[in-house]
Design an enzyme around this catalytic site. Sequence first.
Site, PDB file in Angstrom:
ATOM      1  N   ASP A  69     -85.519   7.227 -15.744  1.00  0.00           N
ATOM      2  CA  ASP A  69     -84.641   8.370 -15.519  1.00  0.00           C
ATOM      3  C   ASP A  69     -83.350   8.141 -16.301  1.00  0.00           C
ATOM      4  O   ASP A  69     -82.637   7.166 -16.057  1.00  0.00           O
ATOM      5  CB  ASP A  69     -84.351   8.505 -14.016  1.00  0.00           C
ATOM      6  CG  ASP A  69     -83.690   9.822 -13.666  1.00  0.00           C
ATOM      7  OD1 ASP A  69     -83.592  10.697 -14.541  1.00  0.00           O
ATOM      8  OD2 ASP A  69     -83.273   9.969 -12.506  1.00  0.00           O
ATOM      9  N   ASP A  80     -85.474  14.428 -19.341  1.00  0.00           N
ATOM     10  CA  ASP A  80     -84.774  13.161 -19.106  1.00  0.00           C
ATOM     11  C   ASP A  80     -85.462  12.204 -18.143  1.00  0.00           C
ATOM     12  O   ASP A  80     -84.869  11.191 -17.760  1.00  0.00           O
ATOM     13  CB  ASP A  80     -83.353  13.444 -18.608  1.00  0.00           C
ATOM     14  CG  ASP A  80     -83.323  14.228 -17.308  1.00  0.00           C
ATOM     15  OD1 ASP A  80     -84.363  14.790 -16.920  1.00  0.00           O
ATOM     16  OD2 ASP A  80     -82.248  14.280 -16.678  1.00  0.00           O
ATOM     17  N   GLU A  81     -86.695  12.476 -17.738  1.00  0.00           N
ATOM     18  CA  GLU A  81     -87.378  11.514 -16.871  1.00  0.00           C
ATOM     19  C   GLU A  81     -88.883  11.610 -17.034  1.00  0.00           C
ATOM     20  O   GLU A  81     -89.429  12.648 -17.411  1.00  0.00           O
ATOM     21  CB  GLU A  81     -86.991  11.692 -15.402  1.00  0.00           C
ATOM     22  CG  GLU A  81     -87.397  13.007 -14.793  1.00  0.00           C
ATOM     23  CD  GLU A  81     -87.134  13.060 -13.284  1.00  0.00           C
ATOM     24  OE1 GLU A  81     -87.413  12.072 -12.577  1.00  0.00           O
ATOM     25  OE2 GLU A  81     -86.653  14.118 -12.825  1.00  0.00           O
TER      26      GLU A  81
END
Length: 372
Positions: free
Chosen positions: A23, A117-118
């Site tokens: 993350d 983003d993860e």
Amino acid sequence: MSDAKDTDDEGEADGLRKIIHVDMDAFFASVEQRDNPDLRGKPVAVGGAGGRGVVAAASYEARKFGVRSAMPSVTAKRLCPDLIFVRHRFDAYKEASRQIRAIFLHYTDLVEPLSLDEAYLDVTEDKLGIGSATRIAELIRQEIRAKTRLTASAGVSYNKFLAKIASDQNKPDGMCVIRPGEGAEFVAKLPIRRFHGVGPKGAEKMARLGIATGADLATKDIAWLRSNFGSFADYLYRAARGIDLRPVRASRIRKSVGGERTFSRDLSAGSELRETMEDIIDIVWTSIEKTEAKGRTVTLKMKYADFQAVSRAKTVDRPIETKDEFAGIGRALLEEMLPLPMPIRLMGLTLSKLEGSDEKDEPRADAQLSLL
């Protein structure tokens, strides 16, 4: 900062996988601070600063003041008077995400992106033969920093639920490992709000029922949970015991992207509802951009003061490409429902019929997480 030790045994037990959840730390805001030295070390919010603006992301400097994503910009500015607003640059975020995705694929083909983003990675059989998920997570974080000048946090465990919880444990720029045999004990100590999918309203309900921690939740049998939480019960029962059987799916298909707001007081005036619609449009379009989703159906959902839920939807013949088009459909759906027969306590907007989705697919095990 890290709870990790470099060992090779975190997934060796029979039948267990080696899962990493990566993350990025305050991704949008961190990209802005990376690209503009004047913003470094300062409280930054990505989003609109106007009266109807919404915070899409906040730097850690801003979070210290209580600024959070999806918060109205006027509230954020009140909490942090020195907050600096910047407009989003999704091209920059997508380019950074592309670089990060390439790093993941260097170690494994089993990558399940959740957003820009993860992502989850299954490294049970990693491509480089490293063998240690902990070591792979460390290498990935080092490579992300070197190639993008951004930081990432990681969780390492034997299933997705625990890996995702672990990635939150030492943020920002940290790592945590939960090994076989440690899951139930780790979860038992968690405040119930840390369980993914348990929002503020869900936590309030659990508090009324005497559930404050994972240990409290684990004392409840499945029949009791089902009577109080319906279809969410099976997830809660397994989560309280550190159990998650979902595989990492490299071809995972998202079926919808949406967002909703529950009001502190019931709303009925058209002007208030229209203003709320603008907030929700901003929130949901940020998610649409973040996940790169393209869909054809917009659904407006409302919940009346008596908890009766109603919805209206419109499907177009091609994927919706722009925020203006998405917003126009949402506004039109609202106008069709006005005037309301009674005040509402909740409003939500969803984009579905996404490109590549198959409505006949089995629902994901966490499909109901957003209900609480």
